[in-house]
Design a protein around this motif. Structure first.
Motif, short mmCIF file in Angstrom:
data_model
loop_
_atom_site.label_atom_id
_atom_site.label_comp_id
_atom_site.label_asym_id
_atom_site.label_seq_id
_atom_site.Cartn_x
_atom_site.Cartn_y
_atom_site.Cartn_z
N SER A 254 0.81 -1.22 0.00
CA SER A 254 0.00 0.00 0.00
C SER A 254 0.84 1.27 0.00
N GLY A 255 2.17 1.12 0.05
CA GLY A 255 3.05 2.28 0.01
C GLY A 255 3.31 2.93 1.34
N GLN A 256 2.88 2.32 2.45
CA GLN A 256 3.14 2.90 3.77
C GLN A 256 4.59 2.72 4.20
N VAL A 257 5.23 1.65 3.70
CA VAL A 257 6.66 1.45 3.92
C VAL A 257 7.29 1.10 2.58
N ASP A 258 8.63 1.26 2.52
CA ASP A 258 9.35 0.98 1.27
C ASP A 258 9.93 -0.43 1.23
N THR A 259 10.22 -0.97 2.41
CA THR A 259 10.97 -2.23 2.48
C THR A 259 10.48 -3.04 3.67
N VAL A 260 10.53 -4.37 3.53
CA VAL A 260 10.20 -5.29 4.62
C VAL A 260 11.39 -6.22 4.82
N ILE A 261 11.86 -6.33 6.05
CA ILE A 261 12.89 -7.31 6.40
C ILE A 261 12.20 -8.49 7.06
N GLY A 262 12.42 -9.68 6.52
CA GLY A 262 11.81 -10.88 7.06
C GLY A 262 10.45 -11.11 6.45
N VAL A 263 10.42 -11.91 5.39
CA VAL A 263 9.18 -12.19 4.67
C VAL A 263 8.78 -13.63 4.95
N ASP A 264 7.61 -13.82 5.53
CA ASP A 264 7.11 -15.18 5.74
C ASP A 264 6.83 -15.83 4.39
N ALA A 265 7.11 -17.13 4.32
CA ALA A 265 6.91 -17.85 3.07
C ALA A 265 5.48 -17.74 2.56
N ARG A 266 4.52 -17.69 3.48
CA ARG A 266 3.11 -17.65 3.09
C ARG A 266 2.74 -16.36 2.38
N ASP A 267 3.59 -15.32 2.50
CA ASP A 267 3.29 -14.02 1.91
C ASP A 267 4.01 -13.78 0.58
N GLU A 268 4.82 -14.74 0.13
CA GLU A 268 5.63 -14.49 -1.07
C GLU A 268 4.78 -14.32 -2.33
N ARG A 269 3.75 -15.13 -2.50
CA ARG A 269 2.91 -14.99 -3.69
C ARG A 269 2.16 -13.66 -3.68
N ARG A 270 1.75 -13.25 -2.50
CA ARG A 270 1.06 -11.96 -2.39
C ARG A 270 1.98 -10.82 -2.81
N LEU A 271 3.25 -10.90 -2.43
CA LEU A 271 4.21 -9.89 -2.84
C LEU A 271 4.38 -9.88 -4.36
N ALA A 272 4.52 -11.06 -4.93
CA ALA A 272 4.69 -11.14 -6.39
C ALA A 272 3.49 -10.55 -7.12
N ALA A 273 2.30 -10.90 -6.66
CA ALA A 273 1.09 -10.40 -7.30
C ALA A 273 0.96 -8.89 -7.17
N GLY A 274 1.53 -8.34 -6.09
CA GLY A 274 1.44 -6.90 -5.86
C GLY A 274 2.54 -6.09 -6.49
#
Length: 532
Positions: A254-274
């Protein structure tokens, strides 16, 4: 942009750019430029901002930006290169290490980075060794530092120290100003008066929610591994504590932050889609594992520990809960760590063999399937960081798998300020953790009886002997053989139950350029810049 998956072994980094995560811009974005504040979401507030006092990955991700080290480790080759030192010399017996310091480097409080400061840092680490044994373990058998002249420091050990040169590249041996060293450990942890020689300085630590760093404008002694010299491009870095992985990812998309350290495996597809980009690499060091407290009654018997090892289905854990970034553990060391030995045969899932071991040890299934002996249930307590939801999911599956062999593991997710004291006091049957370091002497940090001794082994045990020998052995092949024996001892005696190899992942929005992961898989933001 698609999520990038990095599966390579060794120390090679993986990035969405073609230069390993350095300073080249994505097509159409132009040359790197300065300015702007990078906002970074992290899972938890660091317990300690002092890199010498706490070396957990969460702490180091922030404190690494505040300090420079005598040397650096090239993430692509593993080679140790000069940093604050312009050159170094290792004596033939590896008991003497001489560092010639770069001229002009200073701490953020104005004090010079000179030989006296090097001596003060190492002397203080040894003196405060009980505060955190990681940095102190890198200085085992330390005799002292001689100030040859203002720019030359000779570090001397009473015995050969094969791992020390690599240790000087770590954040744990990052240098602090003499004035900072004089502060109480608690003050240093809170960041009050903490002055390093890094490219960023601590501006503000908002209790429990936010940590703000600002660029050091006069920084001019960067590592040769980095893509540019001079000051960092970013004006600052703002770390925001966001405990839930899903919320961190949502904040990024959503643009509230620029970077995330530590990505749970369950969220990887969501990141790719976004449309986010993910930078990932295998983490060298100790696998995520369950280390057994061998002094506790339930796990003093090696048969019980070995049964637990056989009861864990590592492949199913990775396939079900993690992603292609991760690998089932095949030793106590990760496969990206020098001198790693493949012990996958010793870690094979064998529930029938596990049951046979427990039967022979006198543990009989009760009415609910849980084994008992002499009226005692086989219900070991397992402690882990309560804020780590990914670990909780893995451990719940481990718990389910071990119930199949009649073991009722009691999960205890502790707040970080309680976890550390319980670890140090040995108030656990099983301890869940991993430890990052690109040198096999990380085994000594965890298992030697002179350091953390997380398995609570007696002094002078065979593993102690192996770990001491490898730390003093200069021949690479001979040292690797000793490290291999140490791994076998740990795995085959089930002092530790390796589960999976961790990957460090950093996700970022399209405007963030040239993020990198260093030799310890920690985020490096010196070359990073914002495209708009």
């Amino acid at each position: 942009m698609a999520v990038v998956l990095c599966l390579g072994l060794g120390l090679a980094a993986c990035s969405s750019s073609d230069d390993g995560g350095g300073g080249t811009a994505a097509p159409g974005l132009g040359a790197a430029r300065g300015g702007g504040t990078l906002t970074v979401a992290v899972a938890s507030k660091p317990l300690c901002l002092d890199p010498q006092n706490n070396s957990s990955n969460g702490n180091t991700a922030i404190s690494r930006q505040l300090v420079s080290s005598l040397t650096d480790q090239d993430p692509a080759t593993g080679k140790i290169v000069p940093w604050l030192a312009s050159k170094f010399e290792v004596g033939a017996s590896a008991t003497e290490f001489t560092f010639t310091l770069r001229p002009g480097a200073t701490f953020s409080d104005g004090a010079p980075v000179d030989a006296a400061a090097v001596r003060a840092n190492f002397d203080t680490i040894v003196r405060l060794g009980a505060v955190d044994a990681v940095a102190a373990s890198y200085l085992t058998s330390y005799q002292g530092t001689t100030v040859v002249d203002s720019h030359t420091a000779k570090v001397t050990f009473s015995r050969p120290n094969a791992q020390f040169l690599q240790a000087t590249s770590t954040a744990a041996l990052g240098l602090l100003s003499p004035a900072s060293l004089a502060l109480a450990p608690e003050e240093r942890c809170q960041g009050r008066g903490l002055a390093g020689a890094g490219p960023f300085v601590l501006k503000e630590a908002v209790q429990g929610t936010e940590i703000r760093l600002t660029r050091r404008a006069d920084y001019a002694w960067g590592s040769p591994v980095w893509k540019h010299q001079g000051a960092a491009y970013l004006d600052g870095i703002d770390y925001k504590v966001v405990p839930e992985s899903g919320v961190r990812v949502g904040s990024l998309l959503s643009g509230q932050v620029d970077t995330v350290i530590g990505v749970d495996a369950r969220d990887e597809r969501r990141l790719a889609a976004g449309g986010a980009t993910e930078l990932s690499r295998p983490v060298p060091g100790i696998t995520y594992n369950l280390t057994a407290n061998t002094e506790r009654p339930l796990l003093a018997d090696a048969s019980v520990r070995k049964a637990l090892t056989k009861g864990i289905d590592r492949a199913t854990i990775v396939r079900t809960l993690l992603s292609d970034h991760y690998r089932p553990a095949t030793s106590i060391l990760t496969s990206s760590t020098p001198a790693y030995t493949d012990l996958s045969a010793d870690l094979a899932h064998d529930p029938a063999g596990a049951r046979a071991l427990l039967d022979a040890a006198g543990w009989r299934p009760g009415g609910d399937g849980i084994r008992t002996r002499d009226g005692v249930r086989l219900a070991p307590t397992l402690i882990y960081p309560g804020v780590d939801t990914a670990s909780r999911n893995v451990l719940q599956l481990v718990q389910s798998q071990l119930r199949e062999i009649g073991v009722d593991v009691q999960l205890s997710g502790l707040p970080l300020n309680q976890l550390a004291p319980d670890q140090d006091a040995g108030r656990y049957d099983l301890l869940w953790f991993g430890l990052t370091r690109a040198d096999p002497d990380v085994l000594s940090t965890v298992f030697a009886t002179t350091t953390k001794n997380r398995a609570h082994l007696p002094a002078g045990n065979p593993l102690d002997t192996l770990l001491a020998k490898q730390s003093e052995t200069l021949d690479a092949a001979e040292r690797a053989a000793l490290v291999g024996q140490a791994q076998r001892q740990i795995v085959q005696e089930a002092y530790s139950l390796p589960v999976y190899e961790q990957a460090q992942s950093v996700a970022f929005a399209g405007r963030v350029q040239a993020v990198a992961l260093d030799g310890s898989a920690q985020p490096a933001f010196f070359d990073a810049w914002l495209a708009n």
